[in-house]
Design a protein around this motif. Structure first.
Motif, PDB file in Angstrom:
ATOM      1  N   GLU A   1       0.823  -1.213   0.000  1.00  0.00           N
ATOM      2  CA  GLU A   1       0.000   0.000   0.000  1.00  0.00           C
ATOM      3  C   GLU A   1       0.852   1.255   0.000  1.00  0.00           C
TER       4      GLU A   1
ATOM      5  N   HIS B   1       0.263   3.225  -8.010  1.00  0.00           N
ATOM      6  CA  HIS B   1      -1.059   3.792  -7.753  1.00  0.00           C
ATOM      7  C   HIS B   1      -1.283   5.051  -8.575  1.00  0.00           C
ATOM      8  N   GLN B   2      -0.214   5.860  -8.713  1.00  0.00           N
ATOM      9  CA  GLN B   2      -0.346   7.075  -9.510  1.00  0.00           C
ATOM     10  C   GLN B   2      -0.605   6.740 -10.975  1.00  0.00           C
TER      11      GLN B   2
ATOM     12  N   SER C   1       2.132   3.803  -3.488  1.00  0.00           N
ATOM     13  CA  SER C   1       1.572   5.157  -3.445  1.00  0.00           C
ATOM     14  C   SER C   1       2.650   6.232  -3.482  1.00  0.00           C
TER      15      SER C   1
END
Length: 692
Positions: free
Chosen positions: A252, A385-386, A256
């Protein structure tokens, strides 16, 4: 029992140790980890040992006798044990049911630099340099008949440790070890960045150059290039239960974080207090500040899980060699040290300055006599994530801009479709084809046939799709025929059996009408091909005609070249359905940009098992595939006798693409259509595909 005590932190007087117990009594065996906090007032070796003994239930108040020059019982613990030291204590229960002796041996792995100058520590370091571990042999001490508490015996000549306990204490100890047998395994872990191949190669070249310096390997132990990395955070021993939580949290956090571009710089040395090399490293020339920010975020996440980290702040670097522990420094080692210093000063490393985007890995470290061995447990990509968020945003924008086109189609698909199960279906289908230049014929393939063909299409697509997904018909779009060395797929059994033979026979009444020139119904099979579009392709394929013909073929019927595209999957508004412009068989020019009504002429929804029978001159094009799954449209191509007789060089003669063993299994009427493209018995079907 076997007891492993690891003391990872000694910067303060409060220590946390990990005890790994191996049980071997009464037929029981197993492992368990204990995490123990050592109070600040336990400073001496005696206090430290007593505390551990009490925690394990071995003895209420044991006496410990150690040889003074090895582990002075009244010496402060933090002077003897340092970071990364490991102590092994082996305890073995012996004696009868009523008599118990606990025999112990103590060992320690190879030490690193000596921070203390006391004679006792120097002597301990000298003993521990022996390849074999330092063992304390013990003498059995039988319990006295009076039933007194455990006693201790000490013999300096043989370096003995003897601990005795009562029968009740033995039962308590065995019960404690029995409970310990069901514990979790632990892993020695750290987070780091694997090197790119170019950076690893450069580090290997530097190591090879330095190893050529005389006697340098006496003071430095070079690390295997495959083990090189950039350490971000050392985590210490982590239990299996915590490992899964750590992986989930790191996945996670790391994905990120923004991606970091890194390249290596010059070599340097971290020295010991006596000036000898402790670490030979390669500095990070670009991205060091970003890596430190990444380290802070990762450490913050680890602490939130309850993982205790050291207070040492790491400077991002690549360790390529570690200093050896030497009893004394002779002329050769001093000369090698000076030669290394001169090399660093006058021979700067020439690194490939090409930066690479970092990946963060969770590594397991296993301590071996030859050095630490690292194994990557999981790798994460920063910025994932981006990228996913950006992709979702683009997809949403595409959906908004294409909303009207995706939700509406100017084609009335039902009026363009005919089921081959109806009586007289060929006449209805021929009427639609003659008017619009194409027709949809349903129920040609069964579900099992679709599944078999789809499986072969997926297998071949793996050979065609390259890393860049460039495509041979536009980005993400591929033609089977263009990529094949025979310009055909008829060497694949599912194409020959299901598409050419089975479905082709069912289509024969319609094909006879389409190729009827009023005199004869003569046509043949040209090839097998089709196309596919990868998932997440957001662009349209421009409208086009597959072939341009001279005026002699400027008539709607008979069709000079026909393609039958089979739907092995359901075609929807979102998965890249074909768009067709009705009545454009004879169009030589078309407007640019294309009209909105043409852009919305999607031929969908179509069920799996249907076929699009189309004149290749009719304008058509591809649409975006906004799903994650690849869309396939395999095909069979037929050519009229009149067009075949032109001997057009870019089309004829066709390549022999059907193996003879497959040809023999075709129906007789289908065999007649394939005489020009069948291989001889001696030919082998060696088909290659061009990857792009």
């Amino acid at each position: 029992s076997s007891l492993l005590v690891e003391l990872p932190e000694f910067a303060t007087f409060e220590m946390r140790v990990r005890l790994q117990c191996c049980v071997d009594c009464s037929g029981q065996s197993g492992y368990r980890l204990f995490l123990v906090s050592i109070p600040k007032h336990l400073l001496t070796v005696n206090d430290f040992a007593k505390h551990l003994w009490q925690l394990l239930g071995l003895c209420a108040c044991p006496q410990l006798a150690l040889q003074t020059f090895t582990l002075p019982p009244h010496e402060r613990v933090h002077k003897l044990l340092r970071e990364d030291d490991i102590i092994n204590i082996f305890l073995t229960g012996e004696g009868s049911r009523s008599e118990t002796s606990v025999v112990g041996s103590l060992s320690r792995m190879e030490t690193r630099s000596c921070k203390h100058s006391t004679g006792a520590f120097r002597e301990k370091r000298r003993l521990l340099k022996s390849p074999s571990l330092l063992h304390f042999e013990a003498l059995q001490q039988r319990r006295r008949a009076s039933g007194s508490c455990g006693t201790s015996a000490y013999t300096p000549a043989s370096t003995r440790i003897c601990l005795a306990s009562t029968t009740a204490q033995k039962r308590h100890t065995e019960r404690s070890f029995e409970d310990a047998a069901h514990g979790d395994k632990s892993f020695r872990l750290f987070l780091g960045i694997p090197l790119s191949n170019a950076a690893r190669h450069c580090c290997e070249m530097i190591s090879n150059q330095l190893e050529a310096i005389p006697n340098l390997t006496r003071i430095l132990r070079f690390i295997d290039p495959q083990q090189l990395h950039i350490t971000l955070t050392f985590l210490g021993n982590v239990s299996a239960c915590m490992l899964e939580k750590l992986k989930a949290r790191m996945s996670e956090i790391v994905t990120s974080l923004p991606p970091v571009s890194v390249c290596l710089g010059e070599c340097g040395i971290f020295r010991q207090q006596d000036g000898m090399p402790r670490i030979l490293y390669v500095a990070v020339a670009r991205g060091s500040a970003e890596l430190k920010d990444m380290m802070c975020e990762i450490q913050r996440a680890c602490k939130s899980l309850g993982i205790r980290l050291g207070k040492k702040n790491l400077t991002p670097h690549v360790t390529i060699a570690r200093g050896r522990m030497l009893k004394a420094h002779g002329q050769k080692t001093l000369a090698a040290t000076q030669a290394l210093t001169n090399w660093l000063a006058f021979t700067p490393a020439r690194f490939n300055r090409t930066p690479w985007l970092t990946e963060v890995g969770l590594f397991q470290s296993t301590l071996l006599p030859s050095g630490a061995c690292y194994k990557a447990l999981q790798i994460w990509q920063p910025g994932l994530h981006q990228k996913q968020a950006k992709r979702r945003k683009v997809m949403q924008e595409s959906l908004v801009s294409l909303r009207q086109e995706l939700l509406e189609s100017t084609l009335d698909v039902r009026s363009l479709s005919v089921s081959c199960n109806r009586v007289g279906w060929e006449q209805d289908a021929f009427a639609v084809f003659a008017e619009h230049g194409f027709v949809v014929v349903e129920d040609l393939l069964t579900a099992s046939q679709c599944a078999t063909i789809l499986q072969d299409c997926e297998r071949v697509s793996q050979e065609l799709v390259g890393p860049g997904r460039r495509g041979n018909r536009g980005p993400g779009r591929y033609s089977f025929g263009n990529a094949s060395s025979t310009h055909s797929m008829l060497h694949i059994p599912s194409f020959t059996h299901h598409l050419l033979d089975s479905s082709g026979s069912n289509l024969r009444p319609l094909l006879d009408l389409i190729f009827d020139d009023g005199k004869q119904r003569c046509f043949s099979v040209l090839a097998g091909g089709g196309d596919f579009v990868l998932g997440n392709v957001e662009t349209f394929q421009a409208l086009h005609s597959d072939i341009q013909l001279p005026k002699a073929f400027n008539s709607i019927l008979p069709t000079p070249l026909l393609s039958v595209n089979y739907c092995v999957q359901e075609l929807t508004l979102l998965n890249g359905a074909m768009r067709m412009v009705p009545g454009t068989q004879l169009s030589k020019e078309w407007p640019t940009p294309e009209p909105d009504v043409w852009r919305q002429s999607r031929l969908c929804p179509l069920p799996a098992g249907a076929a699009i029978v189309r004149d290749v001159r009719t304008l058509h094009g591809g649409t975006p595939n906004l799903t994650d799954r690849t869309r396939y449209l395999p095909s069979i191509e037929y050519v009229s006798a009149a067009f075949r007789n032109t001997n057009r060089k870019d089309k004829f003669p066709p390549a022999r693409s059907i193996p003879y063993e497959l040809y023999e299994k075709l129906q007789p009427e289908v065999q007649k259509l394939c005489t020009e493209i069948v291989m001889t018995k001696a030919e082998q079907a060696e088909v290659t595909f061009k990857r792009c």
